[in-house]
Design a protein around this motif. Structure first.
Motif, PDB file in Angstrom:
ATOM      1  N   UNK A  95       0.813  -1.203   0.049  1.00 32.04           N
ATOM      2  CA  UNK A  95      -0.239  -0.368  -0.090  1.00 32.04           C
ATOM      3  C   UNK A  95       0.663   1.202   0.246  1.00 32.04           C
ATOM      4  N   UNK A  96       1.897   1.282   0.759  1.00 32.75           N
ATOM      5  CA  UNK A  96       2.754   2.471   0.883  1.00 32.75           C
ATOM      6  C   UNK A  96       3.375   2.622  -0.259  1.00 32.75           C
ATOM      7  N   UNK A 133      -3.819  -4.420  -2.371  1.00 25.51           N
ATOM      8  CA  UNK A 133      -3.160  -3.805  -1.433  1.00 25.51           C
ATOM      9  C   UNK A 133      -4.070  -3.994   0.022  1.00 25.51           C
ATOM     10  N   UNK A 134      -5.276  -4.400  -0.252  1.00 23.48           N
ATOM     11  CA  UNK A 134      -6.087  -4.671   0.968  1.00 23.48           C
ATOM     12  C   UNK A 134      -7.440  -5.721   0.295  1.00 23.48           C
ATOM     13  N   UNK A 165      -5.673   4.525  -7.733  1.00 21.68           N
ATOM     14  CA  UNK A 165      -5.156   2.966  -7.947  1.00 21.68           C
ATOM     15  C   UNK A 165      -4.468   2.481  -6.952  1.00 21.68           C
ATOM     16  N   UNK A 166      -4.860   2.886  -5.672  1.00 26.61           N
ATOM     17  CA  UNK A 166      -4.307   2.260  -4.419  1.00 26.61           C
ATOM     18  C   UNK A 166      -5.120   0.877  -4.189  1.00 26.61           C
ATOM     19  N   UNK A 188      11.588   2.852  -0.849  1.00 25.28           N
ATOM     20  CA  UNK A 188      11.325   3.519   0.533  1.00 25.28           C
ATOM     21  C   UNK A 188      10.223   3.340   1.121  1.00 25.28           C
ATOM     22  N   UNK A 189       9.556   2.155   0.513  1.00 27.66           N
ATOM     23  CA  UNK A 189       8.040   1.894   1.159  1.00 27.66           C
ATOM     24  C   UNK A 189       8.508   1.185   2.617  1.00 27.66           C
TER      25      UNK A 189
END
Length: 641
Positions: A479-480, A624-625, A614-615, A589-590
């Protein structure tokens, strides 16, 4: 002795003369009647043009022995049956103006004549005002009275009997039958108001009842997409796009579930397919393929369907405008943020909404199925030590006891001890500090946000949150990574990637090619937010990185970017592989596994996800979830039984 061409001598001159009509039709049939499925397609389209509401297909021996298509359309008058088998005879167009605005599936007047040139054809038809049906056989000279209801039945016997050499190129009856059924599916997907049925060697194999277009489209995509799709319907009638998009989380190894229609006509067009492929590029990686059923509405005057006898190719007057319309429609639907998902009403399942169901990937469905049959495997809950407190929450129809948010957070077994906890990413820490004051009030009202509010962290990998529908599980790294990637893209497009200078430059050993790249391409690197300098023939210093990536490993980031630029070339990489480079940078960097986040930081990430296009998928196409509804939880624990 006359020399032959193969012997090296000149070929004997033959006079120019017109070809016999039969040979002309057989030549045309080579393009129109490629295999039995081509016959099925042409006959189905004729039935639809006749206004049929019910169509029945019957094939025997893969269509080589017999193909029959019956409809309840308007029928053909007895006096026109002979013309129906004549080349270039049609009721669908009569002028160049009508040809340029074709609104029917058929229009060339070649299909039946071409089929009749390589097989025996029999047409039985009756109009609503006729006292009886009439039948015309391609081997007979005239139509004769027959029994029959209103509509038309076209039967094709002994396909390629007139050109037996063509039979050698056909596959087995089973394979040809499968192609015939696939041709029927393609036609049926675009006409949900018409009922279709198919019989193979006396056995019923397909039955599409008339109904909603979403249900018909899902029938074409398959059951895997029942809960993993999004519906779109955008644009004006003169240039609009509608249909169903399979979510990237349920991609395929083959491009065998891609259906595109232009004004109801199934086509394979490079412009359209490229537009969709580009729209999926951000969320689908590698050699995986998307699944979709899409319909393009366009003014018939803006598209030429008279490109090929098989009518599967089209040409647009403004292909760039069509490409843009399709690309933006598909991309915007795929990039819709979590905040745009509709809330599920009490008692409804996640798959009950055709518009935007909550994504449930296959591995989650398998877990749920195993639990439903009494084989629970709760190892994924091993991070819980137990609950130390409860609070009452509203559940449709009853009051139930649930763990208080604070108690759950306190009782979670974090893997990383406090003294080993690395610093949280700057963006999440700042947002977390700003959200700390209202965290408790938000957690008490999980319905206030689509992704709810955090109640804990599982194995240092997943965020657990509760929303109005139940439990939300978030892969915090994926997600990040997506959030950072979208911010990098926006900054790159605005030509303003903010740079964070490093107090202590990070150095790493590099080969001569990387050193030469740093020396030759400082502007390209600066465009990506990287400030690199050469220390020696074998060493490079990283003096600045994009501010969004300041908490990552500067040396690893620089190595990855240089490798990407070397592989594709600087100019080509920045133009064509820009997103791949930015995705690589975002990944560095996530937040990583085993990084403990505070409740405020987790909530900050959830809010960022809701605001980010687009998350729902990471840069590699993974979810992502995942939403687990209260009803699903009740089924797992057999509540209410």
């Amino acid at each position: 002795m006359t020399p032959s061409p193969t012997a090296g001598g000149p070929a004997p001159r033959r006079p120019i003369r017109p070809l016999p009509d039969t040979l002309v039709s057989q030549i045309a049939a080579g393009e129109v009647v490629e295999r039995p499925a081509s016959v099925v397609k042409e006959l189905l389209e004729n039935a639809l043009d006749a206004g049929a509401s019910r169509i029945e297909l019957r094939i025997e021996e893969g269509g080589m022995r017999r193909i029959s298509v019956s409809d309840d359309g308007g029928g053909i008058p007895a006096g026109e049956l002979a013309l129906a088998l004549t080349r270039h005879a049609t009721s669908k167009i009569g002028s160049l103006e009508e040809l340029e605005r074709v609104g029917t599936l058929g229009f060339r007047g070649e299909a039946l004549a071409s089929i009749a040139s390589v097989a025996r054809v029999r047409i039985t038809s009756r109009t609503a005002d006729a006292p009886h049906a009439s039948v015309r056989d391609s081997a007979a000279s005239e139509a004769v009275p027959a029994a029959g209801t209103t509509g038309t039945t076209v039967e094709v016997f002994d396909l390629y009997s007139a050109t037996p050499a063509r039979r050698k190129f056909l596959k087995t009856p089973g394979t040809e039958a499968a192609h015939c059924i696939e041709a029927l599916r393609r036609v049926a997907l675009a006409h949900p108001g018409v009922a279709f049925s198919a019989w193979v060697d006396g056995r019923r194999v397909e039955d599409f009842g008339a109904g909603a277009w979403q249900e018909r489209a899902l029938g074409g995509l398959g059951e895997d997409y029942a809960r993993a799709h999004r519906a779109i319907d955008t644009g004006p009638p003169t240039l609009g796009v509608s249909g169903l998009l399979g979510l990237p989380t349920v991609s395929r190894a083959r491009a065998d579930r891609q259906f595109f229609y232009v004004n109801g006509r199934f086509v394979r067009d490079r412009v359209l397919m490229h537009a969709v492929r580009q729209a999926y590029a951000d969320v689908l990686h590698g050699d995986r393929h998307a699944a979709y059923v899409l319909f393009l509405r366009i003014d018939p005057a803006l598209v030429d369907v008279n490109v090929h006898p098989a009518k599967i190719e089209v040409r647009f007057r403004d292909s760039q405008a069509v490409h843009r319309a399709v690309f933006h429609a598909v991309r915007d639907a795929l990039r819709a943020s979590a905040a745009e998902h509709p809330s599920l009403a009490p008692g409804q399942e996640a798959g009950a909404h055709f518009a935007r169901p909550l994504p449930v990937p296959e591995h989650s469905q398998q877990m749920q199925r195993s639990l439903a049959i009494g084989q629970p495997s709760l190892s994924y809950l091993s991070g819980f030590d137990g609950f130390s407190g409860t609070s009452t929450v509203s559940h449709p129809g009853r009051e139930t006891a649930a763990p208080a948010p604070g108690a759950v957070a306190a009782s979670m077994a974090f893997l990383a001890p406090d003294q080993l906890r690395p610093p949280a990413p700057e963006g999440l820490r700042a947002a977390g500090d700003a959200a700390a004051a209202q965290s408790a009030a938000q957690s008490a009202n999980p319905g206030a946000a689509p992704l709810g509010y955090a109640i804990g962290q599982l194995h240092g990998i997943y965020i657990l949150a509760q929303n109005a529908q139940g439990l939300v599980l978030v892969d915090m790294h994926a997600a990040h990574e997506r959030v950072v990637y979208e911010k990098l893209k926006a900054a790159f497009d605005a030509h303003s990637v903010p740079v964070q200078s490093l107090l202590v430059p990070a150095t790493f050993r590099a080969d001569p090619l990387d050193v030469r790249l740093v020396e030759d391409e400082p502007e390209a690197l600066a465009t990506l937010g990287l400030e690199l300098s050469v220390l020696s023939p074998t060493a490079i210093a990283v003096r600045g990185v994009p501010a969004l990536l300041a908490t990552g490993d500067p040396a690893a980031l620089a190595r990855s970017v240089l490798a990407g630029l070397r592989e594709s070339g600087v100019e080509h990489a920045l133009a064509s592989h820009r997103d791949a480079l930015l995705a690589t940078m975002a990944c560095h960097s996530a937040v990583r596994a085993n990084r403990r986040l505070t409740t405020e930081e987790m909530n900050a990430l959830l809010r960022e996800m809701e605001r980010t296009a687009g998350a729902d998928q990471c840069n590699h196409g993974r979810p992502t979830w995942v939403q687990v509804g209260l009803q699903e939880l009740d089924r797992w624990f057999l509540r209410g039984r």
